[in-house]
Motif scaffolding. Structure first.
Motif, short mmCIF file in Angstrom:
data_model
loop_
_atom_site.label_atom_id
_atom_site.label_comp_id
_atom_site.label_asym_id
_atom_site.label_seq_id
_atom_site.Cartn_x
_atom_site.Cartn_y
_atom_site.Cartn_z
N ASP A 199 0.85 -1.42 -0.16
CA ASP A 199 0.06 -0.03 0.00
C ASP A 199 0.67 1.20 0.08
O ASP A 199 0.53 2.47 -0.24
CB ASP A 199 -0.85 0.15 1.21
CG ASP A 199 -2.00 -1.23 1.09
OD1 ASP A 199 -2.25 -1.67 -0.06
OD2 ASP A 199 -2.46 -1.52 2.15
N ASP A 200 2.01 1.10 0.07
CA ASP A 200 3.09 2.38 0.11
C ASP A 200 3.09 2.95 -1.28
O ASP A 200 3.27 2.11 -2.20
CB ASP A 200 4.53 1.82 0.66
CG ASP A 200 5.39 3.00 0.87
OD1 ASP A 200 5.18 3.85 0.05
OD2 ASP A 200 6.24 3.11 1.95
N PRO A 201 2.87 4.04 -1.49
CA PRO A 201 2.94 4.54 -2.82
C PRO A 201 4.18 4.55 -3.51
O PRO A 201 4.18 4.53 -4.78
CB PRO A 201 2.54 5.90 -2.73
CG PRO A 201 2.80 6.47 -1.14
CD PRO A 201 2.55 5.18 -0.36
N ARG A 202 5.33 4.38 -2.64
CA ARG A 202 6.60 4.16 -3.43
C ARG A 202 6.75 2.94 -3.77
O ARG A 202 7.63 2.58 -4.84
CB ARG A 202 7.72 4.33 -2.47
CG ARG A 202 7.66 5.93 -1.84
CD ARG A 202 8.67 5.93 -0.52
NE ARG A 202 8.23 5.25 0.57
CZ ARG A 202 8.73 5.36 1.77
NH1 ARG A 202 9.88 6.19 1.96
NH2 ARG A 202 8.21 4.81 2.94
N ASP A 203 6.02 1.84 -3.59
CA ASP A 203 6.15 0.44 -4.01
C ASP A 203 4.98 0.21 -5.29
O ASP A 203 3.88 0.13 -4.91
CB ASP A 203 5.94 -0.43 -2.90
CG ASP A 203 6.88 -0.57 -1.66
OD1 ASP A 203 7.97 -0.08 -1.91
OD2 ASP A 203 6.58 -0.93 -0.35
N GLY A 204 5.61 0.22 -6.37
CA GLY A 204 4.81 0.09 -7.53
C GLY A 204 5.48 -0.15 -8.83
O GLY A 204 6.33 -0.50 -8.93
N VAL A 205 4.88 0.23 -9.75
CA VAL A 205 5.43 0.35 -11.22
C VAL A 205 5.70 1.80 -11.74
O VAL A 205 5.12 2.67 -11.51
CB VAL A 205 4.44 -0.52 -12.11
CG1 VAL A 205 5.02 -0.53 -13.59
CG2 VAL A 205 4.22 -1.81 -11.47
N ASP A 206 6.82 1.89 -12.35
CA ASP A 206 7.31 3.11 -13.05
C ASP A 206 7.47 3.07 -14.32
O ASP A 206 7.84 1.88 -14.77
CB ASP A 206 8.27 3.71 -12.19
CG ASP A 206 9.06 4.97 -12.60
OD1 ASP A 206 8.47 6.10 -12.28
OD2 ASP A 206 9.94 4.94 -13.41
N VAL A 207 7.31 4.01 -15.36
CA VAL A 207 7.70 3.95 -16.61
C VAL A 207 8.38 5.27 -16.99
O VAL A 207 7.84 6.56 -16.48
CB VAL A 207 6.36 3.76 -17.51
CG1 VAL A 207 5.59 5.00 -17.61
CG2 VAL A 207 7.05 3.67 -18.91
N SER A 208 9.45 5.50 -17.61
CA SER A 208 10.32 6.58 -18.03
C SER A 208 10.64 6.50 -19.44
O SER A 208 10.53 5.71 -20.12
CB SER A 208 11.26 6.87 -17.13
OG SER A 208 12.27 5.80 -16.96
N HIS A 209 11.13 7.90 -19.91
CA HIS A 209 11.66 7.99 -21.17
C HIS A 209 13.06 7.97 -21.16
O HIS A 209 13.68 8.50 -20.18
CB HIS A 209 11.09 9.46 -21.68
CG HIS A 209 11.92 9.91 -22.81
ND1 HIS A 209 12.89 10.73 -22.54
CD2 HIS A 209 11.59 10.02 -24.13
CE1 HIS A 209 13.26 11.29 -23.53
NE2 HIS A 209 12.54 11.03 -24.53
N ARG A 210 13.80 7.59 -22.11
CA ARG A 210 15.10 7.57 -22.56
C ARG A 210 15.24 8.26 -24.00
O ARG A 210 14.88 7.54 -24.90
CB ARG A 210 15.81 6.18 -22.27
CG ARG A 210 15.86 5.42 -21.00
CD ARG A 210 16.84 6.64 -20.01
NE ARG A 210 17.00 6.24 -18.66
CZ ARG A 210 16.09 6.47 -17.54
NH1 ARG A 210 15.11 7.07 -17.75
NH2 ARG A 210 16.54 5.77 -16.59
N GLY A 211 16.38 9.29 -24.00
CA GLY A 211 16.54 9.73 -25.42
C GLY A 211 17.97 9.91 -25.48
O GLY A 211 18.64 9.85 -24.80
N GLY A 212 18.58 9.94 -26.80
CA GLY A 212 19.94 10.02 -27.22
C GLY A 212 19.97 10.14 -28.67
O GLY A 212 19.13 9.87 -29.45
N ARG A 213 21.32 10.07 -29.08
CA ARG A 213 21.51 9.90 -30.33
C ARG A 213 21.29 8.50 -30.92
O ARG A 213 21.37 7.55 -30.28
CB ARG A 213 23.15 10.21 -30.37
CG ARG A 213 23.80 10.33 -31.76
CD ARG A 213 25.24 10.76 -31.72
NE ARG A 213 26.07 10.29 -32.89
CZ ARG A 213 27.30 10.29 -32.85
NH1 ARG A 213 28.04 10.53 -31.38
NH2 ARG A 213 27.84 10.15 -33.96
N PRO A 214 20.90 8.41 -32.27
CA PRO A 214 20.56 7.18 -32.80
C PRO A 214 22.02 6.14 -32.60
O PRO A 214 22.81 6.67 -33.08
CB PRO A 214 20.34 7.34 -34.20
CG PRO A 214 19.70 8.69 -34.38
CD PRO A 214 20.49 9.43 -32.99
#
Length: 327
Positions: A199-214
């Motif tokens: 139930d702790d909001p820190r315990d879950g699933v996360d999604v993030s972006h990654r970008g860079g040069r091809p």
């Protein structure tokens, strides 16, 4: 490692704290200060931002506990926020039925709203409180914004591509076609998870972006996907989950053609300064060993064209250069 008392006073779990301390030596005072960025409600500007999107990027678990990154699409307005603690999504995620995502009541979810043409992005992690065949509702656990670093500015036109059914191919390994897609990519999305959902909001699933040069995402060895972790907001939400658990999911889109690579597997952090030094601005390398690979055509329903790459990418390196064979 920081004490349990430090964890109780901040927005970060023990995995995030461990990476923060190793990467930049931040202590409890810094964590308490930056924890103000994390809210259990969405500010009005975030609510308006999400409602103006035609795509969300999601982190979800399947029934086996594997984590996946996947998009959800709709016309502008398919996302609504009836109140500051709720996000209503009137669509189902791509590959929901094929991968049997856990979208029951109480299931954890990570959400990234990314407006590529303006480089604005906001995130929330929470849990699903209602789900049906036409969409789902999310209760906010943590709501926070992100900076625009490494986002490639793009414009989309839904009229550019006729709506065609997805073509899904399950792969035993990284074929030449997939490797070529990977090494063309200048953007991908990574979902991660903690070991146990509580139930702790820190315990879950996360999604993030990654970008860079091809070429910043590459195939190293026979079947490993590797990328540099560039210096950013220093929260280390993704790397903290990798430190604590290791299960990740990658979504690597080809915006111009609508094809994409979906991978779930295990990630590790390589702290070797020599290896990270190949990429200017990188502090470490992340290596992902795929456990399931899907190559999918006709995922993205809009044609995308690059408007402007993130400034300064010329110095950030590629895996081709790391192998000594040019970009």
């Amino acid at each position: 490692m920081s004490s349990p008392m430090d964890q109780e006073k901040t927005a970060f779990h023990v995995g995030e704290i461990a990476v923060q301390e190793r990467a930049h030596g931040s202590g409890p005072g810094w964590r308490r200060a930056v924890s103000r960025v994390f809210r259990d409600t969405m500010p009005d500007q975030h609510r308006a931002f999400f409602e103006n999107q035609s795509v969300l990027f999601l982190g979800l678990l399947d029934r086996k506990g594997c984590v996946w990154a996947t998009p959800a699409f709709g016309e502008t307005g398919f996302v609504r926020s009836p109140d500051a603690r709720t996000l209503r999504v009137n669509a189902v995620p791509a590959l929901h039925y094929e991968l049997a995502f856990d979208m029951g009541e109480g299931a954890k979810i990570g959400v990234l709203g990314l407006e590529l043409h303006s480089r604005r992005r906001n995130r929330l992690n929470g849990e699903i409180v209602k789900s049906g065949t036409d969409g789902f509702d999310i209760a906010v656990g943590q709501s926070f914004g992100n900076c625009p670093q490494y986002i490639q500015a793009r414009a989309f036109d839904r009229q550019d591509r006729l709506t065609e059914p997805m073509e899904i191919t399950h792969l035993d390994g990284l074929t030449e076609e997939v490797q070529a897609l990977v090494e063309r990519a200048d953007t991908f999305f990574i979902a991660s998870r903690v070991p146990e959902m509580t139930d702790d909001p820190r315990d879950g699933v996360d999604v993030s972006h990654r970008g860079g040069r091809p070429g910043f995402l590459g195939v190293t060895g026979k079947s490993t996907l590797s990328f540099p972790d560039f210096n950013g907001n220093r929260f280390f939400n993704t790397l903290g989950n990798i430190e604590a658990d290791g299960r990740v999911g990658l979504y690597v889109p080809e915006f111009e053609t609508g094809e994409a690579l979906f991978v779930t597997g295990r990630a590790v952090i390589d702290w070797s300064p020599d290896r990270a030094g190949t990429f200017a601005g990188a502090g470490r390398i992340v290596d992902v060993t795929p456990e399931e690979i899907l190559y999918v055509r006709n995922v993205f329903p809009a044609g995308g064209r690059l408007l402007e790459a993130w400034p300064g990418l010329e110095t950030t390196g590629t895996w081709g250069e790391a192998r000594g064979c040019g970009g």
